[in-house]
Motif scaffolding. Structure first.
Motif, PDB file in Angstrom:
ATOM      1  N   ALA A 244      60.086  40.629  35.784  1.00 33.52           N
ATOM      2  CA  ALA A 244      59.669  41.748  35.267  1.00 33.52           C
ATOM      3  C   ALA A 244      59.609  42.899  36.190  1.00 33.52           C
ATOM      4  N   GLY A 245      60.313  43.972  35.664  1.00 35.85           N
ATOM      5  CA  GLY A 245      59.936  45.333  36.636  1.00 35.85           C
ATOM      6  C   GLY A 245      58.633  45.980  36.233  1.00 35.85           C
ATOM      7  N   GLU A 246      58.317  47.086  36.910  1.00 35.85           N
ATOM      8  CA  GLU A 246      57.220  47.861  36.561  1.00 35.85           C
ATOM      9  C   GLU A 246      57.027  48.323  35.303  1.00 35.85           C
ATOM     10  N   LEU A 247      58.081  49.058  34.851  1.00 38.34           N
ATOM     11  CA  LEU A 247      58.484  49.401  33.222  1.00 38.34           C
ATOM     12  C   LEU A 247      57.788  48.574  32.465  1.00 38.34           C
ATOM     13  N   ARG A 248      58.382  47.482  32.311  1.00 35.78           N
ATOM     14  CA  ARG A 248      57.942  46.178  31.557  1.00 35.78           C
ATOM     15  C   ARG A 248      56.480  46.070  31.524  1.00 35.78           C
ATOM     16  N   ASN A 249      55.886  45.803  32.898  1.00 33.28           N
ATOM     17  CA  ASN A 249      54.618  45.655  33.228  1.00 33.28           C
ATOM     18  C   ASN A 249      53.577  46.631  32.658  1.00 33.28           C
ATOM     19  N   ILE A 250      53.927  47.847  32.956  1.00 29.53           N
ATOM     20  CA  ILE A 250      53.167  48.944  32.410  1.00 29.53           C
ATOM     21  C   ILE A 250      53.036  48.931  30.941  1.00 29.53           C
ATOM     22  N   PHE A 251      54.343  48.966  30.315  1.00 24.40           N
ATOM     23  CA  PHE A 251      54.222  48.952  28.829  1.00 24.40           C
ATOM     24  C   PHE A 251      53.228  47.842  28.350  1.00 24.40           C
ATOM     25  N   GLY A 252      53.490  46.589  29.082  1.00 22.18           N
ATOM     26  CA  GLY A 252      52.219  45.632  28.523  1.00 22.18           C
ATOM     27  C   GLY A 252      51.143  45.973  28.741  1.00 22.18           C
ATOM     28  N   ALA A 253      50.596  46.385  29.916  1.00 20.95           N
ATOM     29  CA  ALA A 253      49.198  47.009  30.039  1.00 20.95           C
ATOM     30  C   ALA A 253      48.659  47.811  29.333  1.00 20.95           C
ATOM     31  N   LEU A 254      49.579  48.864  28.919  1.00 16.51           N
ATOM     32  CA  LEU A 254      49.106  49.875  27.973  1.00 16.51           C
ATOM     33  C   LEU A 254      48.880  49.545  26.390  1.00 16.51           C
ATOM     34  N   GLY A 255      49.706  48.462  26.373  1.00 18.20           N
ATOM     35  CA  GLY A 255      49.590  47.854  24.780  1.00 18.20           C
ATOM     36  C   GLY A 255      48.348  47.093  24.712  1.00 18.20           C
ATOM     37  N   VAL A 256      47.957  46.418  25.902  1.00 17.58           N
ATOM     38  CA  VAL A 256      46.468  45.948  25.873  1.00 17.58           C
ATOM     39  C   VAL A 256      45.178  46.800  25.778  1.00 17.58           C
ATOM     40  N   MET A 257      45.734  47.963  26.592  1.00 20.49           N
ATOM     41  CA  MET A 257      44.438  48.852  27.025  1.00 20.49           C
ATOM     42  C   MET A 257      44.198  49.580  25.776  1.00 20.49           C
ATOM     43  N   PHE A 258      45.235  49.900  25.052  1.00 19.31           N
ATOM     44  CA  PHE A 258      45.175  50.678  23.871  1.00 19.31           C
ATOM     45  C   PHE A 258      45.455  50.102  22.487  1.00 19.31           C
ATOM     46  N   LYS A 259      45.269  48.651  22.453  1.00 20.61           N
ATOM     47  CA  LYS A 259      45.740  48.157  21.284  1.00 20.61           C
ATOM     48  C   LYS A 259      45.043  48.507  20.140  1.00 20.61           C
ATOM     49  N   GLY A 276      35.037  44.068  27.917  1.00 26.02           N
ATOM     50  CA  GLY A 276      35.303  43.214  26.510  1.00 26.02           C
ATOM     51  C   GLY A 276      36.618  42.694  26.220  1.00 26.02           C
ATOM     52  N   LEU A 277      37.382  42.852  27.442  1.00 26.20           N
ATOM     53  CA  LEU A 277      38.807  42.309  27.257  1.00 26.20           C
ATOM     54  C   LEU A 277      38.758  40.820  27.416  1.00 26.20           C
ATOM     55  N   ASN A 278      39.658  39.860  26.845  1.00 23.89           N
ATOM     56  CA  ASN A 278      39.417  38.692  27.509  1.00 23.89           C
ATOM     57  C   ASN A 278      40.461  38.353  28.643  1.00 23.89           C
ATOM     58  N   ASP A 279      40.448  37.128  29.362  1.00 28.56           N
ATOM     59  CA  ASP A 279      41.207  36.894  30.702  1.00 28.56           C
ATOM     60  C   ASP A 279      42.673  37.189  30.400  1.00 28.56           C
ATOM     61  N   ASN A 280      43.200  36.859  29.203  1.00 27.73           N
ATOM     62  CA  ASN A 280      44.638  36.883  29.134  1.00 27.73           C
ATOM     63  C   ASN A 280      44.971  38.550  29.072  1.00 27.73           C
ATOM     64  N   ASP A 281      44.214  39.201  28.372  1.00 28.74           N
ATOM     65  CA  ASP A 281      44.278  40.609  28.500  1.00 28.74           C
ATOM     66  C   ASP A 281      44.524  41.231  29.917  1.00 28.74           C
ATOM     67  N   VAL A 282      43.286  40.891  30.481  1.00 23.96           N
ATOM     68  CA  VAL A 282      43.237  41.171  32.276  1.00 23.96           C
ATOM     69  C   VAL A 282      44.298  40.813  32.936  1.00 23.96           C
ATOM     70  N   ASP A 283      44.867  39.586  32.643  1.00 25.25           N
ATOM     71  CA  ASP A 283      45.949  38.937  33.415  1.00 25.25           C
ATOM     72  C   ASP A 283      47.251  40.007  32.916  1.00 25.25           C
ATOM     73  N   GLU A 284      47.375  40.587  31.785  1.00 25.20           N
ATOM     74  CA  GLU A 284      48.462  41.284  31.576  1.00 25.20           C
ATOM     75  C   GLU A 284      48.086  42.644  32.134  1.00 25.20           C
ATOM     76  N   ILE A 285      47.261  43.127  32.327  1.00 25.36           N
ATOM     77  CA  ILE A 285      46.892  44.569  32.740  1.00 25.36           C
ATOM     78  C   ILE A 285      47.191  44.548  34.432  1.00 25.36           C
ATOM     79  N   LEU A 286      46.782  43.359  35.011  1.00 18.59           N
ATOM     80  CA  LEU A 286      46.881  43.336  36.402  1.00 18.59           C
ATOM     81  C   LEU A 286      48.423  42.990  36.827  1.00 18.59           C
ATOM     82  N   LYS A 287      49.212  42.818  35.912  1.00 17.29           N
ATOM     83  CA  LYS A 287      50.616  42.753  36.202  1.00 17.29           C
ATOM     84  C   LYS A 287      51.218  44.057  36.804  1.00 17.29           C
ATOM     85  N   SER A 288      50.602  45.082  36.247  1.00 11.11           N
ATOM     86  CA  SER A 288      51.228  46.345  36.758  1.00 11.11           C
ATOM     87  C   SER A 288      50.560  46.793  37.812  1.00 11.11           C
ATOM     88  N   ASN A 289      51.297  47.154  38.943  1.00 13.67           N
ATOM     89  CA  ASN A 289      50.941  47.656  40.276  1.00 13.67           C
ATOM     90  C   ASN A 289      50.166  49.191  40.012  1.00 13.67           C
TER      91      ASN A 289
END
Length: 289
Positions: A244-259, A276-289
């Motif tokens: 995954a590149g940064e575009l995919r990762n930032i899309f995923g992170a924003l999807g979690v943060m603004f779900k 209040g986010l769970n561990d999986n959500d935090v992992d998704e956010i941290l994929k984005s640099n």
């Protein structure tokens, strides 16, 4: 075939009438017409007349209009291309408009695109149109892009992000928040069969343009987004594995943060969002640099 129902006393409508007749020809009839040097030169005169007052079409001086045996000339190819476009929109050849032509291509299938870009004139005209948009910083378009392949990806991705009624002129009003809002709700599965984000990333024009939006936003005063070094924006293959590149990762992170919201406002990004986010959500956010 060409002059049926043409009123030669109505000079203003001669071009339209002849071009309308050409569009109705079968492939065999078009072959017959374009195999004739006299008829080819006559129709070319009308096409160049459309282009005379203002350069709308990009017509190279060394273009080969005539058929050569089984090899189709530019006249045959551009007529087939324009016929395909006219099936999507009602085009008046006395008031030919490249905006309308390019927007019509957005309604084309992959097979239509193959047909369109057999015409050197259509390809060069679209290339000039995209180059102008690039110079106006409305899109990112690089010289040497394979328009045939790129447009197939671009058509699908633009519909996903902006809907079926999108027109290139809409880019003047689009902002980063709107793009992100539309994208983060798409299917984002790098190994999935319905990877909608992957469709967007496959389009170099659209993925590079979204990356431009993000970088421009990061450069604004007090922007909450920080880009320390240029990331790899698009997906890549490393060791035969799709990464995954940064575009995919930032899309995923924003999807979690603004779900829990219908609209993404990047200015509201704050570290408190992750509370209040769970561990999986935090992992998704941290994929984005």
């Amino acid at each position: 075939l060409l002059i049926a129902d043409v009123d030669f006393n109505d000079a203003d409508n001669i071009v339209n009438a002849i071009m309308d007749n050409i569009m109705k020809l079968s492939d065999d009839e078009l072959d017959t017409i374009t195999d004739s040097y006299v008829l080819t030169d006559t129709i070319v005169m009308y096409i160049e007349d459309i282009n005379s007052e203002e350069e709308i079409l990009i017509i190279p001086s060394d273009i080969n209009w005539r058929n050569n045996g089984n090899e189709k000339g530019e006249l045959y190819n551009i007529i087939k291309g324009l016929t395909c476009i006219c099936e999507k929109e009602d085009i008046d050849f006395d008031n030919f408009d490249v905006d309308l032509m390019v927007d019509s291509i957005l309604k084309c299938t992959d097979e239509d695109v193959d047909l369109l870009f057999k015409s050197d004139i259509i390809r060069l005209t679209v290339d000039k149109y995209l180059t102008d948009l690039n110079q106006d910083e409305m899109i990112v378009y690089q010289d040497g892009t394979d328009l045939n392949e790129e447009f197939k990806y671009l058509l699908k991705s633009l519909i996903l992000v902006f809907g079926e009624d999108f027109k290139f002129a809409d880019l003047e009003e689009i902002d980063t928040n709107e793009v992100m809002t539309n994208v983060v709700h798409l299917e984002n599965d790098i190994n999935g069969n319905n990877d909608e984000v992957g469709t967007i990333i496959n389009s170099k024009i659209l993925s590079d343009t979204i990356a431009m939006y993000i970088k421009d936003f990061a450069e604004e005063d007090e922007s909450p987004i920080v880009i320390l070094s240029e990331p790899v924006w698009r997906d890549s293959y490393i060791g035969g594995v799709k990464t995954a590149g940064e575009l995919r990762n930032i899309f995923g992170a924003l999807g979690v943060m603004f779900k829990n919201t219908d609209y993404i406002d990047l200015n509201s990004l704050d570290a408190n969002i992750i509370k209040g986010l769970n561990d999986n959500d935090v992992d998704e956010i941290l994929k984005s640099n």
